[in-house]
Design a protein around this motif. Structure first.
Motif, PDB file in Angstrom:
ATOM      1  N   LEU A  95      -3.688 -18.607  -0.683  1.00 40.75           N
ATOM      2  CA  LEU A  95      -2.356 -18.325  -1.227  1.00 40.75           C
ATOM      3  C   LEU A  95      -2.337 -16.946  -1.889  1.00 40.75           C
ATOM      4  CD1 LEU A  95       0.486 -19.453  -1.674  1.00 40.75           C
ATOM      5  CD2 LEU A  95      -0.307 -20.387  -3.866  1.00 40.75           C
ATOM      6  N   ALA A  96      -3.431 -16.592  -2.563  1.00 39.68           N
ATOM      7  CA  ALA A  96      -3.534 -15.262  -3.167  1.00 39.68           C
ATOM      8  C   ALA A  96      -3.497 -14.180  -2.087  1.00 39.68           C
ATOM      9  CB  ALA A  96      -4.818 -15.150  -3.980  1.00 39.68           C
ATOM     10  N   ALA A  97      -4.200 -14.429  -0.958  1.00 38.72           N
ATOM     11  CA  ALA A  97      -4.176 -13.472   0.155  1.00 38.72           C
ATOM     12  C   ALA A  97      -2.771 -13.336   0.725  1.00 38.72           C
ATOM     13  CB  ALA A  97      -5.146 -13.912   1.237  1.00 38.72           C
ATOM     14  N   TYR A  98      -2.029 -14.458   0.760  1.00 36.89           N
ATOM     15  CA  TYR A  98      -0.641 -14.456   1.229  1.00 36.89           C
ATOM     16  C   TYR A  98       0.212 -13.508   0.370  1.00 36.89           C
ATOM     17  CZ  TYR A  98       4.182 -16.270   1.027  1.00 36.89           C
ATOM     18  OH  TYR A  98       5.543 -16.389   0.971  1.00 36.89           O
ATOM     19  N   TYR A  99       0.110 -13.634  -0.949  1.00 42.63           N
ATOM     20  CA  TYR A  99       0.873 -12.751  -1.842  1.00 42.63           C
ATOM     21  C   TYR A  99       0.405 -11.296  -1.707  1.00 42.63           C
ATOM     22  CZ  TYR A  99       3.094 -16.704  -4.222  1.00 42.63           C
ATOM     23  OH  TYR A  99       3.844 -17.805  -4.515  1.00 42.63           O
ATOM     24  N   ASN A 100      -0.884 -11.120  -1.506  1.00 34.61           N
ATOM     25  CA  ASN A 100      -1.431  -9.773  -1.334  1.00 34.61           C
ATOM     26  C   ASN A 100      -0.828  -9.097  -0.106  1.00 34.61           C
ATOM     27  OD1 ASN A 100      -3.162  -7.568  -1.747  1.00 34.61           O
ATOM     28  ND2 ASN A 100      -4.822  -8.910  -2.389  1.00 34.61           N
ATOM     29  N   ASN A 101      -0.724  -9.840   0.998  1.00 33.71           N
ATOM     30  CA  ASN A 101      -0.156  -9.285   2.231  1.00 33.71           C
ATOM     31  C   ASN A 101       1.328  -8.965   2.072  1.00 33.71           C
ATOM     32  OD1 ASN A 101      -2.613  -9.500   3.538  1.00 33.71           O
ATOM     33  ND2 ASN A 101      -2.175 -11.524   4.388  1.00 33.71           N
ATOM     34  N   ILE A 102       2.057  -9.824   1.334  1.00 30.22           N
ATOM     35  CA  ILE A 102       3.474  -9.538   1.071  1.00 30.22           C
ATOM     36  C   ILE A 102       3.598  -8.236   0.278  1.00 30.22           C
ATOM     37  CG2 ILE A 102       5.518 -10.296  -0.202  1.00 30.22           C
ATOM     38  CD1 ILE A 102       4.838 -13.143   0.454  1.00 30.22           C
ATOM     39  N   SER A 103       2.723  -8.080  -0.702  1.00 27.51           N
ATOM     40  CA  SER A 103       2.740  -6.864  -1.527  1.00 27.51           C
ATOM     41  C   SER A 103       2.549  -5.618  -0.667  1.00 27.51           C
ATOM     42  CB  SER A 103       1.644  -6.944  -2.598  1.00 27.51           C
ATOM     43  OG  SER A 103       1.521  -5.720  -3.266  1.00 27.51           O
ATOM     44  N   TYR A 104       1.576  -5.699   0.265  1.00 26.11           N
ATOM     45  CA  TYR A 104       1.301  -4.554   1.139  1.00 26.11           C
ATOM     46  C   TYR A 104       2.518  -4.218   2.005  1.00 26.11           C
ATOM     47  CZ  TYR A 104      -0.377  -2.003   5.184  1.00 26.11           C
ATOM     48  OH  TYR A 104      -0.507  -1.078   6.183  1.00 26.11           O
ATOM     49  N   ALA A 105       3.138  -5.257   2.584  1.00 25.07           N
ATOM     50  CA  ALA A 105       4.304  -5.031   3.442  1.00 25.07           C
ATOM     51  C   ALA A 105       5.463  -4.419   2.654  1.00 25.07           C
ATOM     52  CB  ALA A 105       4.733  -6.358   4.084  1.00 25.07           C
ATOM     53  N   ARG A 113       9.138  -4.260  -5.686  1.00 28.12           N
ATOM     54  CA  ARG A 113       8.688  -5.614  -6.011  1.00 28.12           C
ATOM     55  C   ARG A 113       7.258  -5.866  -5.551  1.00 28.12           C
ATOM     56  NH1 ARG A 113      12.873  -9.426  -3.261  1.00 28.12           N
ATOM     57  NH2 ARG A 113      12.623  -7.816  -1.649  1.00 28.12           N
ATOM     58  N   ALA A 114       6.697  -4.924  -4.789  1.00 27.27           N
ATOM     59  CA  ALA A 114       5.328  -5.084  -4.294  1.00 27.27           C
ATOM     60  C   ALA A 114       4.354  -5.364  -5.442  1.00 27.27           C
ATOM     61  CB  ALA A 114       4.889  -3.831  -3.533  1.00 27.27           C
ATOM     62  N   LEU A 115       4.577  -4.710  -6.570  1.00 23.91           N
ATOM     63  CA  LEU A 115       3.666  -4.861  -7.707  1.00 23.91           C
ATOM     64  C   LEU A 115       3.693  -6.281  -8.270  1.00 23.91           C
ATOM     65  CD1 LEU A 115       1.673  -3.208  -9.374  1.00 23.91           C
ATOM     66  CD2 LEU A 115       3.526  -2.647 -10.926  1.00 23.91           C
ATOM     67  N   SER A 116       4.866  -6.899  -8.319  1.00 21.21           N
ATOM     68  CA  SER A 116       4.962  -8.249  -8.871  1.00 21.21           C
ATOM     69  C   SER A 116       4.252  -9.263  -7.976  1.00 21.21           C
ATOM     70  CB  SER A 116       6.435  -8.643  -9.059  1.00 21.21           C
ATOM     71  OG  SER A 116       7.102  -8.703  -7.818  1.00 21.21           O
ATOM     72  N   TYR A 117       4.324  -9.075  -6.649  1.00 23.08           N
ATOM     73  CA  TYR A 117       3.625  -9.985  -5.739  1.00 23.08           C
ATOM     74  C   TYR A 117       2.110  -9.794  -5.817  1.00 23.08           C
ATOM     75  CZ  TYR A 117       7.788 -11.901  -3.536  1.00 23.08           C
ATOM     76  OH  TYR A 117       8.949 -12.589  -3.307  1.00 23.08           O
TER      77      TYR A 117
END
Length: 647
Positions: A95-105, A113-117
């Protein structure tokens, strides 16, 4: 030349991410898709395969779809009750990797909002004590903060991650290298090039020290590190080392087939050619770079570099279109450094062709961008964080060594050791406080130096600019504004340095004289004499030692002169010592006013001479000039200036 170097220090870190997905593809995506379609496959294995698919997908939309599937599966299991600790940790990390990938995108799309994810990802890693992943993501957070111009917070993230990685440097060589790379860029951005070079060399050292076989990703990292190393050397005018570093960067860019990287390196090598007036060689490299450009950042960099080349060749009909297109692209990709450089070159080009209105617009835009960079505050934060980090690192080293010893001896011995440790930390703490106090004392000294820009001088300059505008003299107004702005920026910037080159001191002195001539209606002329042998010496001197005495000569020495004032400045060597001398044809010291500003300036100068050299015998020699009839015809001031050789 200097603003071009700002552009150099940023490029490789603004492109981090999926720069070339073909470098990292190792699995057949179609086979992985068939595997996860198996309904009997356990979700932990399904998540492993989904993660590999995401890493090997080139299409962003498809990657986002599989990332959403990964987050959905992980969240579903975390909502279940009765999970054992091992499964809970696995699903939490996915789940952490999921949020990390959203942040990158989001970051790629410019979504803040990348920083909050990314923070959500960090919080999840911390809950399951996945510290390797946590601190690696913390470096990514530092990079996002840096891109958002929140440099202070970025610095704190870098140093916090570095302390963790250095507990086990052999296993964390990649992490240490990455932190030092980012610090090297940040130091370079703040003009702290010596520190930048140290960090970048450490980054390369740790990357080379890995036990594993070098990968294409390592080569890509080295291309960026050597590029930034070359930029730092170029900023210090160490062009032989800069050229060597750029060529290393080009070699690794060729290995990884990175056309954009090759483009950037050619631009930087052309900058060196331009500096040495090798204009044909510079143009040849830039034409090759233009052919290699494959994205807006590389295209923008080439256009601005071509604009500068054509401006140097006085081909304004070519320079202005390239610079306008470069400015448009810089604004579109939100690159403040390229935007600032394009504005500066457009200002000079418009001024050269007589377009005063366009020149003034570009000058205003340039200063707005420049003021927003907050260079001074970031320099101070870097110094404080570095001081704190070095102290804590020594503290940690001491405690790790202490743990390896056997303290279970007799009671008296244990008490003695305990007291020793307490005394040690008390002394350490005392020294740390003294170090910080000394730092703050130096900061106060710099503020006193900046007080040399007294309010009367500032207000009179602004009044003169306003008067020229009202009198419809835009060319003179722009010229005056440019000199005043440059002088102000020089004084503020150099007051943060312990030493500057003699050439920089003389440039600032000439700007100051030029403005004072305008302020005093050209009632005096000046000369600056430097022997040829002194011009060839790479000397460094404390900044702004001479300004109080120039001001004193104009304001007091020539007070009663309406016209015909003369001031002569001279630098010379005598018995291997460097001397400064200023003479005027005023009424001499006996008839000059003595006010608080003058007294403070002389006092600060004497203190700085003693502080810089450690010699309490430094003195300022003041005397009147007389003619054959012993009549006072002027004044002379001279003193020795401590200096260093640049190398």
């Amino acid at each position: 030349m200097k603003t071009i170097i700002f552009r150099a220090l940023l490029f490789c870190f603004l492109l981090l991410g999926k720069i070339n997905a073909s470098l990292y593809a190792q699995y057949d995506v179609d086979s992985l898709k068939r595997v996860i379609a198996n309904p009997k496959l356990h979700d932990t294995a399904r998540l492993t395969n989904i993660a590999m698919i995401i890493d090997n997908l080139y299409e962003d939309k498809e990657s986002e779809r599989y990332n959403a599937l990964m987050g959905k599966i992980a969240q579903k299991h975390l909502n279940e009750s009765g999970l054992n600790s091992e499964l809970k940790k696995k699903y939490t990390m996915y789940l952490a990797a999921y949020y990390n990938n959203i942040s990158y995108a989001m970051e790629n799309k410019g979504d803040r909002r990348a920083l909050s994810y990314l923070q959500k990802s960090l919080d999840l890693y911390r809950t399951v004590e996945a510290y390797d992943e946590y601190y690696s993501s913390l470096v990514s957070k530092g990079l996002l903060l840096y891109r958002q111009k929140r440099e202070r917070e970025a610095i704190q993230c870098y140093f916090e991650a570095l302390k963790f990685f250095e507990k086990n440097p052999k296993e964390n060589a990649d992490g240490i290298s990455y932190v030092y790379s980012n610090l090297g860029v940040l130091y370079g951005e703040q003009d702290l090039f010596k520190e930048s070079i140290k960090c970048l060399k450490k980054a390369i050292f740790y990357l080379d020290s890995k036990d594993t076989k070098p990968t294409l990703e390592d080569a890509l990292q080295k291309a960026g590190m050597y590029y930034n190393l070359g930029a730092a050397y170029a900023a210090r005018k160490e062009f032989r080392l800069a050229t060597h570093s750029y060529r290393q960067a080009f070699k690794f860019a060729e290995i990884t087939e990175q056309r954009s990287y090759q483009c950037y390196v050619l631009c930087k090598l052309s900058d060196i050619d331009l500096y040495f007036k090798r204009l044909d060689a510079a143009e040849e490299k830039l034409m090759k770079a233009k052919a290699l450009a494959e994205n807006e950042l590389s295209s923008c960099g080439v256009l601005v570099a071509l604009g500068e080349l054509y401006f140097t060749q006085k081909k304004y009909d070519k320079a202005i279109p390239d610079l306008k297109e470069g400015l448009r692209q810089a604004i579109q990709i939100r690159n403040r450094n390229l935007e600032m450089e394009a504005c500066h070159l457009l200002y000079k080009s418009h001024k050269a062709v007589g377009d005063t209105k366009a020149a003034l617009a570009m000058a205003e835009r340039f200063h707005q961008i420049n003021d927003s960079l907050k260079i001074y505050e970031n320099r101070k934060e870097l110094k404080v964080q570095n001081l704190k980090y070095n102290y804590e690192k020594r503290d940690l080293q001491h405690r790790l060594e202490a743990q390896q010893k056997n303290y279970i001896v007799y009671g008296l011995s244990a008490l003695f050791i305990l007291l020793t440790v307490i005394v040690f930390f008390v002394v350490k703490n005392y020294r740390q406080k003294n170090a910080i106090a000394q730092f703050e004392k130096n900061e106060l000294r710099q503020k006193l130096l900046r007080s040399q820009m007294n309010p009367h001088f500032i207000f009179n300059s602004i009044d003169n600019i306003q008067s020229l505008i009202y009198n419809q003299k835009p060319t003179e107004a722009v010229n005056y504004l440019t000199k005043f702005s440059k002088l102000t920026r020089q004084i503020l910037e150099y007051s943060n340095e312990n030493y500057i080159t003699l050439e920089e001191e003389i440039t600032m002195m000439e700007n100051y004289f030029a403005i004072q001539q305008l302020l005093y209606n050209n009632k005096f002329d000046y000369t600056i004499d430097i022997p040829d042998e002194l011009k060839e010496e790479p000397l460094l001197i404390p900044p702004m030692l001479t300004q109080p005495f120039i001001e004193n000569a104009i304001k007091h020495g020539l007070k009663d002169k309406i016209t015909g004032g003369r001031i002569q400045v001279r630098f010379y060597f005598k018995s291997a010592k460097l001397y400064f001398e200023i003479t005027d044809n005023g009424k001499g010291f006996a008839q000059q006013e003595t006010d608080n500003h003058k007294s403070l300036a002389l006092k600060i100068t004497k203190e700085r001479l003693m502080y810089t050299s450690g010699n309490i015998d430094f003195s300022v020699k003041i005397e009147n000039q007389t003619d054959t009839e012993n009549k006072v015809i002027g004044a002379k001031v001279s003193f020795e200036i401590p200096y260093l050789y640049e190398n």
